[in-house]
Design an enzyme around this catalytic site. Structure first.
Site, PDB file in Angstrom:
ATOM      1  CB  CYS A  42      -0.980  -0.072   1.141  1.00 20.98           C
ATOM      2  SG  CYS A  42      -1.498   1.507   1.737  1.00 20.98           S
ATOM      3  CB  CYS A  45       1.447   1.132   4.271  1.00 17.51           C
ATOM      4  SG  CYS A  45      -0.217   0.613   4.829  1.00 17.51           S
TER       5      CYS A  45
END
Ligand code: FAD
Length: 536
Positions: A42, A45
């Site tokens: 992600c 992230c």
């Protein structure tokens, strides 16, 4: 082509949790835990990780009180933990108090994400203060603001061993005092309190400039150090004061400037790794030469990941989520390029959705059986091929998910070519519902929903337009992310397709020739062009 390694290394101050140590570390622990549940693919992230590492370093001196950790939910084996803790988006931050015991109502407290290390620290301090107000955090120093108008109460409640008290006086909303209180909590001969004061309070305390630190001894003799602007400066001033008094200071929170740079740890690969790297490189170059090709392996890996890590990690599936999931399985059963084993697997999954609610763990069992080697469901190992990034945290799942939905729009258009009543939104609606309810990247999901509204997805009126709508939407995301730090340098975000791949897709004035674009996208994502590994 092993699945990714997480975003944190043993050299970082972030403690890496896994399915093997999560419970033994976090449950019944003498310290509290602040845990990031993340997903290594992600982009958010990835952008978040440096500031999370910085936080772990920044509050290292508080680690006897609260530990900063992370667990990678994209790792297969960690899935049961992420399901149990109902993690539906990444990154998710949860605080587990000391002595934490899991229970159906107790999956940790959600903590807000900050933009940078300072904001993370503020949100952590807010949490610690709330904990203390709720009568937990008995091991914390007193983190509640000092409310008296006189200094005489500074020693109130302090053990007899405490020789000096400090009051950090700052403006309302400041976190300086609380941070210093935590930094110095191991020095048992002192007590640090703070007040974030308005003008009236300041006058009562005899303070004219803020931030100020007032030091006081047991005989109520006080001293004031003013113009202490930063947390480090306050700590240095207090340390100097105590050193003069020959009091030993324990302050193992690192000073900011020590951590401005780290040496890179360059490792020389061994021979076996080099050989493996070389064959990987050859495969990568071959795939690149093949151009815009869709591999069965990427489609299957995306599907497996979506079912295992996003669908089956949902503890209880009901309401809108269940409706979306039924529709998702519906389009997969119609259009996903599965053989007979795969079709039976999707049918079995769909049958499990007849009840309401559905437990994610029930679906996880079906998926686990399908993954057994002799089940004939999946034709390839769960690895990325064309979606493989140049590092384990780049590309992967989001790339696979885009491809999966392009594939589904194209194959819905191909299969229903003669059906004039076919629903042009069948696949796009499913994608919208999936991204809204299951896609773990919260912010991607929000952007996608905004784009669907802004670009009037609901007005798409033919199957061909649904193919083009998704192509256009994906290009909008490509444009936004071009040059972003999450971009894989080996796979820059470009407007698809490249001119050299489809020269006729652009008009002379560089506008799109939509007839040719549609032809090209349909060609790339057509079921007959899906490749298996090994095929040239
Ligand atoms: P990707 O963009 O994932 O593309 C994968 C492959 O699709 C490409 O290699 C190419 O072969 C093909 N392709 C590219 N463009 C097109 C097109 N227009 N039409 C057809 N095929 C195409 N990341 C963020 O940081 N912020 C976001 O807001 C965000 N939103 C997202 C929304 C969705 C629905 C999805 C699935 C992902 C989102 N992502 C977002 C992730 C991001 O778009 C990329 O998927 C990720 O960065 C990996 O990029 P990539 O280089 O593998 O190429």
């Amino acid at each position: 082509f092993l699945e990714g390694q997480g975003l944190y290394n043993p050299e970082d101050d972030v403690i890496v949790l896994t399915v093997h140590n999560f419970k033994s570390q976090v449950m019944n622990s003498p310290q509290a835990w602040l845990v990031e549940f993340y997903n290594s693919w992600c982009g958010f992230c990835q952008r978040f990780a440096p500031s999370w590492k910085a936080l772990a370093t920044d509050v290292k001196g508080w680690s006897d009180l609260v530990k900063v950790a992370a667990i990678d939910c994209s790792e297969d084996e960690n899935t049961p933990i992420c399901r149990e803790y109902e993690i539906m988006g990444y990154p998710t931050l949860r605080y587990f108090h000391e002595g934490y015991q899991p229970g159906p109502q107790n999956v940790g407290v959600a903590v807000q994400k900050g933009e940078d290390v300072m904001e993370h620290r503020r949100f952590l301090i807010d949490r610690l203060i709330t904990e203390q107000k709720e009568r937990r955090g008995a091991q914390y120093p007193n983190l509640l603001p000092y409310t008296h108008n006189a200094l005489t109460y500074l020693f109130e409640g302090a053990p007899n061993t405490v020789e000096y008290a400090f009051l950090v006086v700052d403006r309302p909303g400041s976190y300086l005092g609380a941070a210093v209180t935590l930094d110095l909590h191991k020095t048992h001969t002192i007590v640090v309190r703070y007040v974030n004061s308005n003008q009236t309070n300041l006058a009562n305390l005899g303070v004219t400039v803020i931030p100020t630190v007032i030091a006081m001894d047991r005989n109520h003799r006080s001293e004031m150090f003013t113009i202490v602007e930063s947390r480090d400066e306050i700590r240095n001033s207090i340390s100097r004061f105590l050193n003069n008094k020959r009091v030993q200071v324990t302050d193992d929170t690192p000073r900011q400037e020590i951590f401005t740079g780290k040496w890179l740890d360059v490792k020389v690969p061994d021979m076996a790794t080099l050989i493996q790297e070389r064959s990987r490189q050859a495969l990568k170059e071959r795939i690149k030469r093949m151009g815009d090709v869709v591999f069965q392996m990427d489609l299957e890996t995306a599907l497996r990941y979506s079912l295992k890590h996003e669908v089956a990690t949902t503890k209880l599936i009901t309401g809108e989520k269940l409706r979306v999931l039924r529709a998702y399985l519906g389009v997969l059963r119609k259009y996903f390029p599965f053989g007979r084993g795969g079709q039976l697997f999707l049918t079995e999954l769909a049958m499990k959705l007849s009840e309401d609610p559905v437990q994610g763990s029930t679906l996880a069992e079906v998926i686990q059986r399908a993954e057994q080697e002799d089940s004939l469901v999946f034709s390839s190992p769960q690895q990325w091929l064309a979606c493989r990034g140049s590092s384990p945290t780049l590309r992967g799942y989001p790339c696979g998910l885009w491809k999966l939905f392009h594939y589904l729009t194209v194959n819905s258009a191909e299969q229903n070519i003669n059906d004039h009543h076919a629903n042009p939104l069948e696949v796009l609606d499913v994608m919208h519902g999936y991204v809204k309810n299951f896609f773990g990247c919260y912010d991607c999901s929000q952007h996608f929903q905004d784009m669907a509204a802004r670009r009037e997805m609901r007005n798409v009126s033919s199957l061909d337009s649904s193919v083009l709508w998704l192509w256009m939407a994906h290009n909008e995301v490509n444009k936004r992310l071009s040059g972003d730090q999450t971009e894989d340098p080996e796979f820059p975000k470009v407007q698809f397709p490249l001119k050299e791949r489809c020269p006729v897709c652009r008009n002379g004035d560089n506008t799109w020739n939509l007839v040719e674009v549609l032809r090209y996208v349909k060609h790339v994502y057509s079921s007959i062009n899906v490749r298996y590994i090994g095929a040239d």
